[in-house]
Design a protein around this motif. Structure first.
Motif, PDB file in Angstrom:
ATOM      1  N   UNK A   1       2.271  15.170  11.936  1.00  0.00           N
ATOM      2  CA  UNK A   1       1.859  16.473  12.466  1.00  0.00           C
ATOM      3  C   UNK A   1       0.343  16.585  12.639  1.00  0.00           C
ATOM      4  N   UNK A   2      -0.356  15.468  12.514  1.00  0.00           N
ATOM      5  CA  UNK A   2      -1.811  15.419  12.725  1.00  0.00           C
ATOM      6  C   UNK A   2      -2.125  14.420  13.840  1.00  0.00           C
ATOM      7  N   UNK A   3      -1.674  14.696  15.076  1.00  0.00           N
ATOM      8  CA  UNK A   3      -1.799  13.693  16.134  1.00  0.00           C
ATOM      9  C   UNK A   3      -3.230  13.328  16.514  1.00  0.00           C
ATOM     10  N   UNK A   4      -4.142  14.265  16.454  1.00  0.00           N
ATOM     11  CA  UNK A   4      -5.523  13.945  16.807  1.00  0.00           C
ATOM     12  C   UNK A   4      -6.104  12.965  15.795  1.00  0.00           C
ATOM     13  N   UNK A   5      -5.924  13.263  14.528  1.00  0.00           N
ATOM     14  CA  UNK A   5      -6.421  12.392  13.460  1.00  0.00           C
ATOM     15  C   UNK A   5      -5.738  11.029  13.525  1.00  0.00           C
ATOM     16  N   UNK A   6      -4.428  11.033  13.696  1.00  0.00           N
ATOM     17  CA  UNK A   6      -3.685   9.768  13.822  1.00  0.00           C
ATOM     18  C   UNK A   6      -4.156   8.984  15.040  1.00  0.00           C
ATOM     19  N   UNK A   7      -4.446   9.688  16.122  1.00  0.00           N
ATOM     20  CA  UNK A   7      -4.893   9.024  17.340  1.00  0.00           C
ATOM     21  C   UNK A   7      -6.183   8.257  17.133  1.00  0.00           C
ATOM     22  N   UNK A   8      -7.148   8.895  16.490  1.00  0.00           N
ATOM     23  CA  UNK A   8      -8.395   8.183  16.291  1.00  0.00           C
ATOM     24  C   UNK A   8      -8.225   7.045  15.294  1.00  0.00           C
ATOM     25  N   UNK A   9      -7.426   7.255  14.262  1.00  0.00           N
ATOM     26  CA  UNK A   9      -7.148   6.166  13.319  1.00  0.00           C
ATOM     27  C   UNK A   9      -6.502   4.997  14.056  1.00  0.00           C
ATOM     28  N   UNK A  10      -5.602   5.303  14.971  1.00  0.00           N
ATOM     29  CA  UNK A  10      -4.930   4.259  15.736  1.00  0.00           C
ATOM     30  C   UNK A  10      -5.899   3.531  16.665  1.00  0.00           C
TER      31      UNK A  10
ATOM     32  N   UNK B   1       0.823  -1.211   0.000  1.00  0.00           N
ATOM     33  CA  UNK B   1       0.000   0.000   0.000  1.00  0.00           C
ATOM     34  C   UNK B   1       0.855   1.258   0.000  1.00  0.00           C
ATOM     35  N   UNK B   2       1.981   1.238   0.679  1.00  0.00           N
ATOM     36  CA  UNK B   2       2.862   2.408   0.712  1.00  0.00           C
ATOM     37  C   UNK B   2       3.343   2.763  -0.691  1.00  0.00           C
ATOM     38  N   UNK B   3       3.511   1.741  -1.531  1.00  0.00           N
ATOM     39  CA  UNK B   3       3.963   1.959  -2.904  1.00  0.00           C
ATOM     40  C   UNK B   3       2.817   2.360  -3.828  1.00  0.00           C
ATOM     41  N   UNK B   4       1.572   2.254  -3.351  1.00  0.00           N
ATOM     42  CA  UNK B   4       0.402   2.597  -4.170  1.00  0.00           C
ATOM     43  C   UNK B   4      -0.605   3.401  -3.340  1.00  0.00           C
ATOM     44  N   UNK B   5      -0.229   4.624  -2.937  1.00  0.00           N
ATOM     45  CA  UNK B   5      -1.130   5.430  -2.104  1.00  0.00           C
ATOM     46  C   UNK B   5      -2.454   5.758  -2.786  1.00  0.00           C
ATOM     47  N   UNK B   6      -2.497   5.653  -4.104  1.00  0.00           N
ATOM     48  CA  UNK B   6      -3.737   5.939  -4.832  1.00  0.00           C
ATOM     49  C   UNK B   6      -4.840   4.934  -4.509  1.00  0.00           C
ATOM     50  N   UNK B   7      -4.490   3.808  -3.911  1.00  0.00           N
ATOM     51  CA  UNK B   7      -5.489   2.802  -3.536  1.00  0.00           C
ATOM     52  C   UNK B   7      -6.285   3.204  -2.291  1.00  0.00           C
ATOM     53  N   UNK B   8      -5.746   4.145  -1.526  1.00  0.00           N
ATOM     54  CA  UNK B   8      -6.394   4.562  -0.288  1.00  0.00           C
ATOM     55  C   UNK B   8      -7.434   5.648  -0.562  1.00  0.00           C
ATOM     56  N   UNK B   9      -8.476   5.655   0.238  1.00  0.00           N
ATOM     57  CA  UNK B   9      -9.541   6.640   0.116  1.00  0.00           C
ATOM     58  C   UNK B   9      -9.312   7.756   1.129  1.00  0.00           C
ATOM     59  N   UNK B  10      -9.415   8.997   0.665  1.00  0.00           N
ATOM     60  CA  UNK B  10      -9.268  10.121   1.589  1.00  0.00           C
ATOM     61  C   UNK B  10     -10.567  10.331   2.351  1.00  0.00           C
ATOM     62  N   UNK B  11     -10.443  10.600   3.637  1.00  0.00           N
ATOM     63  CA  UNK B  11     -11.587  10.962   4.458  1.00  0.00           C
ATOM     64  C   UNK B  11     -11.570  12.483   4.536  1.00  0.00           C
ATOM     65  N   UNK B  12     -12.314  13.112   3.628  1.00  0.00           N
ATOM     66  CA  UNK B  12     -12.247  14.567   3.474  1.00  0.00           C
ATOM     67  C   UNK B  12     -12.837  15.322   4.658  1.00  0.00           C
ATOM     68  N   UNK B  13     -13.646  14.657   5.464  1.00  0.00           N
ATOM     69  CA  UNK B  13     -14.224  15.313   6.634  1.00  0.00           C
ATOM     70  C   UNK B  13     -13.189  15.580   7.720  1.00  0.00           C
ATOM     71  N   UNK B  14     -12.056  14.888   7.664  1.00  0.00           N
ATOM     72  CA  UNK B  14     -10.994  15.094   8.648  1.00  0.00           C
ATOM     73  C   UNK B  14     -10.287  16.412   8.352  1.00  0.00           C
ATOM     74  N   UNK B  15      -9.923  17.135   9.412  1.00  0.00           N
ATOM     75  CA  UNK B  15      -9.237  18.413   9.236  1.00  0.00           C
ATOM     76  C   UNK B  15      -7.831  18.227   8.703  1.00  0.00           C
ATOM     77  N   UNK B  16      -7.238  17.088   8.959  1.00  0.00           N
ATOM     78  CA  UNK B  16      -5.897  16.771   8.472  1.00  0.00           C
ATOM     79  C   UNK B  16      -6.015  15.670   7.431  1.00  0.00           C
ATOM     80  N   UNK B  17      -5.038  15.562   6.530  1.00  0.00           N
ATOM     81  CA  UNK B  17      -5.109  14.519   5.511  1.00  0.00           C
ATOM     82  C   UNK B  17      -5.103  13.125   6.147  1.00  0.00           C
TER      83      UNK B  17
END
Length: 145
Positions: A79-88, A41-57
């Motif tokens: 640099x998006x710890x809140x977003x990363x936190x919930x993803x985690x 997946x790291x080599x093909x980031x285009x496969x991931x869907x963006x969650x546009x509602x998040x304030x950070x990418x």
């Protein structure tokens, strides 16, 4: 019936046991534990869907195996710890769960973390949107199988 699987229930309980003033710090602790994307997946980031509602990418992808075990993958900048936190939190609580368990997670799960007073409504909507995307991708993959 909407329910939390044991791993996610444990995380929600962990947040509820921490004083409200310290919950944001706990979320930041989770942000440091977000797994890196695997090479396919790291080599093909285009496969991931963006969650546009998040304030950070934030980008995510769900893989449902033939056994209906679900793998979750997230990409969010350090640099998006809140977003990363919930993803985690979602990764720790849902990765490796069955599709049925994921689809049963209640829509109010983000609010159950007790962060509503520490985070803006916009950030809370971003968290809910992540869960919604995960459920939609699981549903789509089950339908296609």
């Amino acid at each position: 019936m909407s329910a939390l699987n044991p791993a996610l229930a444990e995380i929600v309980e962990e947040f509820s046991e921490v004083p409200e003033a310290d919950r944001l710090e706990l979320l930041l602790d989770y942000s440091r534990e977000l797994p890196e994307l695997p090479p396919h997946l790291a080599e093909h980031p285009e496969l991931l869907e963006q969650v546009v509602e998040c304030q950070s990418p934030l980008f995510l992808i769900v893989e449902v195996g033939a056994d209906q075990v679900v793998r979750l993958f997230f990409s969010a900048p350090p640099e998006a710890p809140t977003t990363r936190g919930f993803a985690s939190v979602l990764a720790a609580g849902l990765d490796g769960s069955s599709a049925e368990e994921i689809l049963a997670v209640p829509e109010d799960m983000p609010a159950r973390l007790g962060l509503s007073r520490a985070l803006s409504p916009l950030r809370m909507r971003g968290m809910s949107a992540m869960l919604g995307r995960i459920k939609r991708q699981v549903t789509e993959q089950l339908a296609a199988a």
